[in-house]
Every structure is written in structure tokens, then in C-alpha cells.
Design an enzyme around this catalytic site. Structure first.
Site, PDB file in Angstrom:
ATOM      1  N   GLN A   9       0.834  -1.200   0.000  1.00  0.00           N
ATOM      2  CA  GLN A   9       0.000   0.000   0.000  1.00  0.00           C
ATOM      3  C   GLN A   9       0.868   1.249   0.000  1.00  0.00           C
ATOM      4  O   GLN A   9       1.895   1.315   0.665  1.00  0.00           O
ATOM      5  CB  GLN A   9      -0.909  -0.005   1.239  1.00  0.00           C
ATOM      6  CG  GLN A   9      -2.139   0.847   1.109  1.00  0.00           C
ATOM      7  CD  GLN A   9      -3.210   0.467   2.121  1.00  0.00           C
ATOM      8  OE1 GLN A   9      -3.293  -0.677   2.543  1.00  0.00           O
ATOM      9  NE2 GLN A   9      -4.036   1.413   2.506  1.00  0.00           N
ATOM     10  N   SER A  87       3.978  -6.394   2.917  1.00  0.00           N
ATOM     11  CA  SER A  87       2.623  -6.364   3.493  1.00  0.00           C
ATOM     12  C   SER A  87       1.608  -6.936   2.496  1.00  0.00           C
ATOM     13  O   SER A  87       1.663  -8.111   2.168  1.00  0.00           O
ATOM     14  CB  SER A  87       2.274  -4.941   3.926  1.00  0.00           C
ATOM     15  OG  SER A  87       1.082  -4.908   4.683  1.00  0.00           O
ATOM     16  N   LEU A  88       0.708  -6.110   1.978  1.00  0.00           N
ATOM     17  CA  LEU A  88      -0.253  -6.551   0.969  1.00  0.00           C
ATOM     18  C   LEU A  88       0.445  -7.277  -0.181  1.00  0.00           C
ATOM     19  O   LEU A  88      -0.097  -8.218  -0.757  1.00  0.00           O
ATOM     20  CB  LEU A  88      -1.006  -5.336   0.418  1.00  0.00           C
ATOM     21  CG  LEU A  88      -1.734  -5.523  -0.908  1.00  0.00           C
ATOM     22  CD1 LEU A  88      -2.969  -6.385  -0.707  1.00  0.00           C
ATOM     23  CD2 LEU A  88      -2.097  -4.189  -1.527  1.00  0.00           C
ATOM     24  N   ARG A 112      -9.835  -9.031   3.132  1.00  0.00           N
ATOM     25  CA  ARG A 112      -8.802  -8.503   4.032  1.00  0.00           C
ATOM     26  C   ARG A 112      -8.941  -6.992   4.181  1.00  0.00           C
ATOM     27  O   ARG A 112      -8.916  -6.444   5.289  1.00  0.00           O
ATOM     28  CB  ARG A 112      -7.412  -8.849   3.484  1.00  0.00           C
ATOM     29  CG  ARG A 112      -6.203  -8.346   4.302  1.00  0.00           C
ATOM     30  CD  ARG A 112      -4.930  -8.753   3.576  1.00  0.00           C
ATOM     31  NE  ARG A 112      -3.715  -8.429   4.305  1.00  0.00           N
ATOM     32  CZ  ARG A 112      -3.034  -7.306   4.179  1.00  0.00           C
ATOM     33  NH1 ARG A 112      -3.490  -6.349   3.357  1.00  0.00           N
ATOM     34  NH2 ARG A 112      -1.914  -7.098   4.855  1.00  0.00           N
ATOM     35  N   HIS A 194      -0.400  -3.597  11.229  1.00  0.00           N
ATOM     36  CA  HIS A 194       0.713  -4.366  11.801  1.00  0.00           C
ATOM     37  C   HIS A 194       0.938  -4.017  13.271  1.00  0.00           C
ATOM     38  O   HIS A 194       2.067  -3.831  13.720  1.00  0.00           O
ATOM     39  CB  HIS A 194       1.996  -4.159  10.985  1.00  0.00           C
ATOM     40  CG  HIS A 194       1.835  -4.495   9.544  1.00  0.00           C
ATOM     41  ND1 HIS A 194       1.658  -5.786   9.102  1.00  0.00           N
ATOM     42  CD2 HIS A 194       1.779  -3.698   8.439  1.00  0.00           C
ATOM     43  CE1 HIS A 194       1.513  -5.779   7.784  1.00  0.00           C
ATOM     44  NE2 HIS A 194       1.572  -4.528   7.362  1.00  0.00           N
ATOM     45  N   GLN A 243       0.716 -11.849  10.114  1.00  0.00           N
ATOM     46  CA  GLN A 243       1.202 -10.584   9.545  1.00  0.00           C
ATOM     47  C   GLN A 243       0.316  -9.393   9.901  1.00  0.00           C
ATOM     48  O   GLN A 243       0.778  -8.258   9.976  1.00  0.00           O
ATOM     49  CB  GLN A 243       1.294 -10.725   8.011  1.00  0.00           C
ATOM     50  CG  GLN A 243       1.993  -9.559   7.321  1.00  0.00           C
ATOM     51  CD  GLN A 243       1.336  -9.203   5.998  1.00  0.00           C
ATOM     52  OE1 GLN A 243       0.224  -8.674   5.981  1.00  0.00           O
ATOM     53  NE2 GLN A 243       2.019  -9.493   4.912  1.00  0.00           N
TER      54      GLN A 243
END
Length: 286
Positions: A9, A87-88, A112, A194, A243
């Protein structure tokens, strides 16, 4: 050995994917499939939407996933020896190497993002990038604060992202400036990604993951939670759940990839944000 890295992101831009749609039959087919699976025209948001709409967590994550996976699928040179995603970007990487289908990845990203967006609305938080202090100093300051505030992205030797409650974030950032942080800026997000604030998302996301067919990975994927190579589907799913509340160990992942033979790093995504981080990590490792 060749490593491929998938953006997270923050790499989105207006008009993203329009050139791929126009110039590749396969890309056009996958963009149209995205609209069908999602039940709305994500392509209109990507190609002609406003930045205000695109920066909504749900649309941002879907757009980056779609763009990244399509870019990998239409590339004649996508032949990785190892992969990682920020991440993503882990979900994009997993779809690109066929651990699950493009369509199932769309469903995962959509769910998600919706879960995360809902938590952001119920329990707003924030994130800030801190430059110029050792990780251990930032970690210690976060640990001593009485609120929820944690390191969330170990991006490079020069920057660490922290995440948590708004008031805790402001207190910690104020103190870090006083003790020598070179620069601090707040990210344009309304969630503490996170961090423990995302814990309610884990149970829901795990249920969704368990409905999706995962294959073992042909290529090692260096996942954010451990920074270590993973191939087994059960381990991959477990790490995806963790995560949500664990920090992204990005610089650790890159160093481990280098130790395991990576000599080239290719970024796949809407921008080259990760390339800047890679240069700093490599410079620090020489």
C-alpha cells in the site's frame, strides 16, 4: 539468483493499469475478470477514478494487487528464484507464483481490506515513519509508553515505521524528535496496521483463508513475519494471519535473500518505492 519484490500500500497512482489494459490482450482479460469477480468496476476506479476514492483502503489494496499480478503474468521475463512482498504485496506475490488463483486472490484481498477498514473505523489509529535513530532506541521508547504503540515496518537501516493509537503515536513521535530523530512524518492512513489493534481481524481472516485452495510454493517466499523462506502452504497461511499484527521485517528479508544467493532485485508494482529501500539496504550491507 533473481529475486522479485511486490509492492504494498502506498504505491498506487491515478490511471494505474490503463496502459496494460490497452496493450495486452491477457491484461485486458484479467482486468475484465476482476470486475466480474468483485461485482463492481474496479477498473473504472483504477483508470478514471479520483485519488480520494483510490486511497480508500479497500480500493487501494485491490488496485495494487490487480496491477501487480497482471504485470507479472504478462511479463516474458518473470522467472523468479525467490519472491517477497511488502505487506499486501505478499498476496500479490503468492498469486503471481500460482500458490492460489488470481480470482481467489481477489477475494482474499477484498475481504482482508474490508476487515481492516472496519477495524480502522471502530478503532482509529495511525502510523509514522521515523528516520535517523537505531531500531533498538525506537523499540525501547515504544515499549515504555503506556499506550498501544509498536514498530510495524523495518523498512531499511535508515527508517522504521511505528504504528498504534493516535495519542500514543503523538507522544512517542514527540519524544523521538527530542532525542535525535532526523525526520518523522505521519502516513496518510487512518489505521494502525501491523499492530495489536488489528488483532480482531485475525480470526475473521483465518476463516477466509481456510476456504481458499493453497498449493505449496514452487519458489521460496520470504514472508514478512519471519523474514525466512517458506514453501509449505500451511506455513504460508499461518504467516499471513500473523502478519496482520506483526511487524513487516523487510530489511531482514532482503538481507536473508542476499545471503541465500540473490544478486538482482526486480520490483513488480505500480511504482518503484521498494527499489529505494533496496538501495539503502544494499548500501548498508557492503
Amino acid at each position: 539468483m533473481k529475486a522479485y519484490l511486490f509492492s504494498g500500500q502506498g504505491s498506487q497512482f491515478l490511471g494505474m493499469g490503463k496502459d496494460l489494459y490497452k496493450n495486452s490482450h491477457l491484461a485486458k482479460k484479467l482486468f475484465q475478470l476482476s470486475d466480474e469477480v468483485l461485482g463492481f468496476r474496479i477498473t473504472s476506479i483504477m483508470f478514471e477514478g479520483s485519488m480520494d476514492i483510490l486511497k480508500n483502503t479497500k480500493y487501494t489494496q485491490l488496485s495494487i494487487y490487480i496491477y501487480s499480478v497482471i504485470k507479472a503474468r504478462i511479463s516474458n521475463s518473470f522467472e523468479p528464484d525467490m519472491v517477497a512482498g511488502h505487506s499486501l504485496g505478499e498476496l500479490s506475490a503468492l498469486a503471481a507464483i500460482n500458490v492460489f488463483s488470481f480470482e481467489d486472490g481477489l477475494k482474499l484481498v477484498n475481504e482482508r481490506a474490508s476487515i481492516m477498514q472496519n477495524i480502522c473505523e471502530l478503532n482509529p489509529g495511525g502510523m509514522a515513519v521515523v528516520f535517523g535513530l537505531k531500531d533498538s532506541i525506537i523499540e525501547d521508547v515504544c515499549n515504555k509508553d503506556h499506550g498501544i504503540i509498536v514498530p510495524s515496518n523495518y523498512n531499511s537501516p535508515e527508517q522504521l515505521v511505528i504504528s498504534g493509537e493516535i495519542q500514543a503515536l503523538r507522544r512517542v513521535c514527540s519524544y523521538l524528535k527530542k532525542i535525535g530523530a532526523k525526520k518523522i512524518f505521519f502516513l496518510p492512513v487512518h489505521g494502525a496496521f501491523h499492530s495489536p489493534i488489528m488483532k480482531p481481524a485475525q480470526k475473521k481472516f483465518k476463516k477466509i483463508l481456510n476456504k481458499i485452495y493453497f498449493k505449496d510454493s514452487k519458489y521460496p517466499i520470504y514472508q514478512n513475519v519471519t523474514a525466512l523462506p517458506v514453501n509449505k502452504s500451511d506455513d504460508i497461511k499461518k504467516n499471513l494471519v500473523e502478519q496482520l499484527t506483526a511487524p513487516v521485517k523487510w530489511k531482514q528479508s532482503i538481507k536473508n535473500m542476499m545471503d541465500h544467493g540473490a544478486v538482482s532485485f526486480t520490483e513488480i508494482g505500480p511504482s518503484n518505492i521498494l527499489q529505494g529501500l533496496i538501495k539503502k539496504i544494499l548500501r548498508n550491507s557492503v
